[in-house]
Design a protein around this motif. Structure first.
Motif, mmCIF file in Angstrom:
data_model
loop_
_atom_site.group_PDB
_atom_site.id
_atom_site.type_symbol
_atom_site.label_atom_id
_atom_site.label_comp_id
_atom_site.label_asym_id
_atom_site.label_seq_id
_atom_site.Cartn_x
_atom_site.Cartn_y
_atom_site.Cartn_z
ATOM 1 N N PRO A 207 0.830 -1.212 0.000
ATOM 2 C CA PRO A 207 0.000 0.000 0.000
ATOM 3 C C PRO A 207 0.859 1.255 0.000
ATOM 4 C CG PRO A 207 -0.808 -1.595 1.600
ATOM 5 C CD PRO A 207 0.508 -2.110 1.126
ATOM 6 N N GLY A 208 0.504 2.201 -0.863
ATOM 7 C CA GLY A 208 1.252 3.449 -0.973
ATOM 8 C C GLY A 208 2.505 3.350 -1.811
ATOM 9 N N GLY A 209 2.821 2.156 -2.309
ATOM 10 C CA GLY A 209 4.023 1.958 -3.111
ATOM 11 C C GLY A 209 3.779 2.182 -4.590
ATOM 12 N N THR A 210 4.524 1.455 -5.407
ATOM 13 C CA THR A 210 4.480 1.675 -6.855
ATOM 14 C C THR A 210 3.731 0.580 -7.596
ATOM 15 O OG1 THR A 210 6.612 0.548 -7.126
ATOM 16 C CG2 THR A 210 6.662 2.945 -6.808
ATOM 17 N N GLY A 211 2.899 -0.195 -6.889
ATOM 18 C CA GLY A 211 2.207 -1.307 -7.529
ATOM 19 C C GLY A 211 1.322 -0.913 -8.687
ATOM 20 N N GLY A 212 0.781 0.297 -8.660
ATOM 21 C CA GLY A 212 -0.079 0.745 -9.744
ATOM 22 C C GLY A 212 0.683 1.341 -10.909
ATOM 23 N N ALA A 213 2.001 1.468 -10.790
ATOM 24 C CA ALA A 213 2.837 1.992 -11.872
ATOM 25 C C ALA A 213 3.532 0.838 -12.571
ATOM 26 C CB ALA A 213 3.878 2.958 -11.309
ATOM 27 N N LYS A 214 3.836 1.033 -13.839
ATOM 28 C CA LYS A 214 4.546 0.000 -14.597
ATOM 29 C C LYS A 214 6.030 0.368 -14.585
ATOM 30 C CE LYS A 214 3.789 -2.890 -18.678
ATOM 31 N NZ LYS A 214 3.393 -4.089 -17.920
ATOM 32 N N GLU A 250 -1.943 -9.896 -8.294
ATOM 33 C CA GLU A 250 -1.554 -10.080 -9.695
ATOM 34 C C GLU A 250 -0.894 -11.424 -9.917
ATOM 35 O OE1 GLU A 250 0.640 -7.241 -11.891
ATOM 36 O OE2 GLU A 250 -0.604 -5.548 -11.326
ATOM 37 N N ILE A 251 -0.967 -11.882 -11.169
ATOM 38 C CA ILE A 251 -0.240 -13.078 -11.597
ATOM 39 C C ILE A 251 0.919 -12.612 -12.470
ATOM 40 C CG2 ILE A 251 -0.323 -15.122 -13.058
ATOM 41 C CD1 ILE A 251 -3.107 -15.637 -12.093
ATOM 42 N N GLY A 252 2.142 -12.641 -11.925
ATOM 43 C CA GLY A 252 3.295 -12.190 -12.692
ATOM 44 C C GLY A 252 3.053 -10.808 -13.238
ATOM 45 N N GLY A 272 -4.433 0.356 -5.895
ATOM 46 C CA GLY A 272 -3.160 1.058 -5.890
ATOM 47 C C GLY A 272 -1.978 0.119 -5.893
ATOM 48 N N THR A 273 -2.215 -1.160 -5.590
ATOM 49 C CA THR A 273 -1.144 -2.156 -5.620
ATOM 50 C C THR A 273 -1.235 -3.056 -6.843
ATOM 51 O OG1 THR A 273 -2.465 -3.675 -4.275
ATOM 52 C CG2 THR A 273 -0.964 -2.191 -3.105
ATOM 53 N N ILE A 274 -2.233 -2.829 -7.691
ATOM 54 C CA ILE A 274 -2.471 -3.660 -8.871
ATOM 55 C C ILE A 274 -2.448 -2.772 -10.110
ATOM 56 C CG2 ILE A 274 -4.155 -5.128 -10.057
ATOM 57 C CD1 ILE A 274 -5.124 -6.012 -7.314
#
Length: 375
Positions: A207-214, A250-252, A272-274
């Protein structure tokens, strides 16, 4: 109606950025190119050219060009090498029988690229610039777009901190590039079920990290769990949430979808993490149009395992740019190893795969205007 291609010079319409094409000193011969296109393997062979531009603080984007594909010269102090300030995208170009080449919803990739840039404190590339760059590259390397069933030209736009500076701040010099690779099926087995290992205690993002960014850091975090998946006879790894270690995420590099026996399609919500996948969004759009109920919500692993044991869960599949739709035939992890359905592709995954790939290849009508002509 589908979007129509502008001129083939790499100019994406009136007033759009122009990527000047520089002469290539030694492109591949037709024979060499044909050998590379005979059985393309994802991400291993690259086309003759690359597109690029540079951003500088105070002046913005310039130096737009298409030039020979070649190694990059980076200063050892380039900030990306030390702090990982970079992002990327992935999309495909599809050849049609009439010689035209099309991309699938590239404006969504452009929007996600800009969102990733904001999260990584990088400059946003305007949509017109993004579209002009991929159009210019495909125009230069149109002969590299494979036409065999199941093949495409994979496009990889990326941006990184190029400034030579070891201070911890956002870079004041940033490079943007697009490279291209002819590709076949992402999984060698094609549209066949794969086995998934559920990682326990190792997470892709929090949470709050970069999970939603590629961005590359998310993928670097997945490599060790991916090795563990392979050691357990699985093709990919599924991550649980970092906060509770109970929710499927997520899967990979793909999004996850679960179909229950009442026909409802369930998928983890964008917390936000996906990653907000273009294929995910398209799959959900198609499901809703087909009258399938869709829920975007937290998806507990325990609920899915119980559903597999009771028969309540009928299908599980993943979706993403590289593989489009991937059926899952086995879900395994610490303390469980379950077959999904009968270990064969389920009917919902099959219908969605046929519809999506048909739209992408032009064999089914594009009534939604999802395809964008590049050449």
């Amino acid at each position: 109606m589908s979007s129509t291609a502008p001129a083939l010079s790499g100019t994406a319409g009136d007033g759009a950025p122009h990527y000047h094409r520089r002469p290539h000193p030694g492109p591949c011969s037709p024979a060499e190119r044909n050998r590379a296109l005979t059985a393309p393997v994802f991400g291993t062979v690259f086309t003759d050219h690359m597109a690029r531009a540079r951003w500088r603080a105070g002046t913005g984007w310039d130096e737009r060009r298409v030039e020979a594909y070649a190694p990059l010269a980076l200063d050892p102090a380039a900030a990306v090498l030390h702090y990982g300030q970079e992002i990327f995208e992935g999309l495909k170009a599809y050849a049609r029988e009439d010689g035209s080449v099309w991309a699938f919803r590239p404006e969504l990739n452009a929007a996600r690229f800009a969102a990733s840039a904001r999260r990584l404190a990088l400059p946003e590339l305007p949509e017109a610039d993004f579209l002009a760059s991929i159009q210019a590259l495909v125009a230069a390397d149109a002969a590299w777009v494979p036409g065999a069933p199941g093949t495409s030209l994979y496009l990889r736009p990326f941006m990184f901190a190029a400034e030579a500076f070891l201070g911890v701040r956002s870079a004041r010099v940033v490079d943007y590039l697009v490279i291209a690779s002819p590709a076949g099926a992402y999984f060698p087995s094609g549209f066949e079920p794969v086995s998934i290992w559920v990682a326990d205690g190792q997470h892709r993002a929090g949470p709050g990290g970069t999970g939603g960014a590629k961005c590359g850091g998310n993928y670097a975090a997945s490599l060790l769990p991916q090795q563990q998946a392979a050691a357990n006879g699985c093709a990919q790894v599924c991550f649980l949430d970092a906060a509770t270690n109970t929710l499927l995420e997520e899967i990979g590099s793909m999004n996850l979808l679960v179909v229950t026996c009442d026909g409802t399609v369930h998928t983890p919500g964008l917390s936000g993490t996906i990653l907000d996948g273009v294929t995910r969004r398209s799959v959900l759009d198609l499901c809703r149009e087909q009258g399938r109920p869709v829920t975007e919500r937290p998806l507990p692993l325990a609920e899915v395992l119980d559903g597999l044991r009771s028969g309540q869960v009928a299908e599980i599949f993943a979706c993403g740019t590289a593989a489009v739709i991937t059926p899952i035939g086995r879900l395994a992890g610490s303390g469980f190893d379950l077959t999904v359905g009968a270990g064969r592709p389920g009917p919902v995954a099959q219908v969605l795969h046929e519809e999506l790939t048909g739209i992408q290849r032009g064999t089914r009508p594009d009534t939604r205007g999802w395809m964008y002509r590049l050449v």
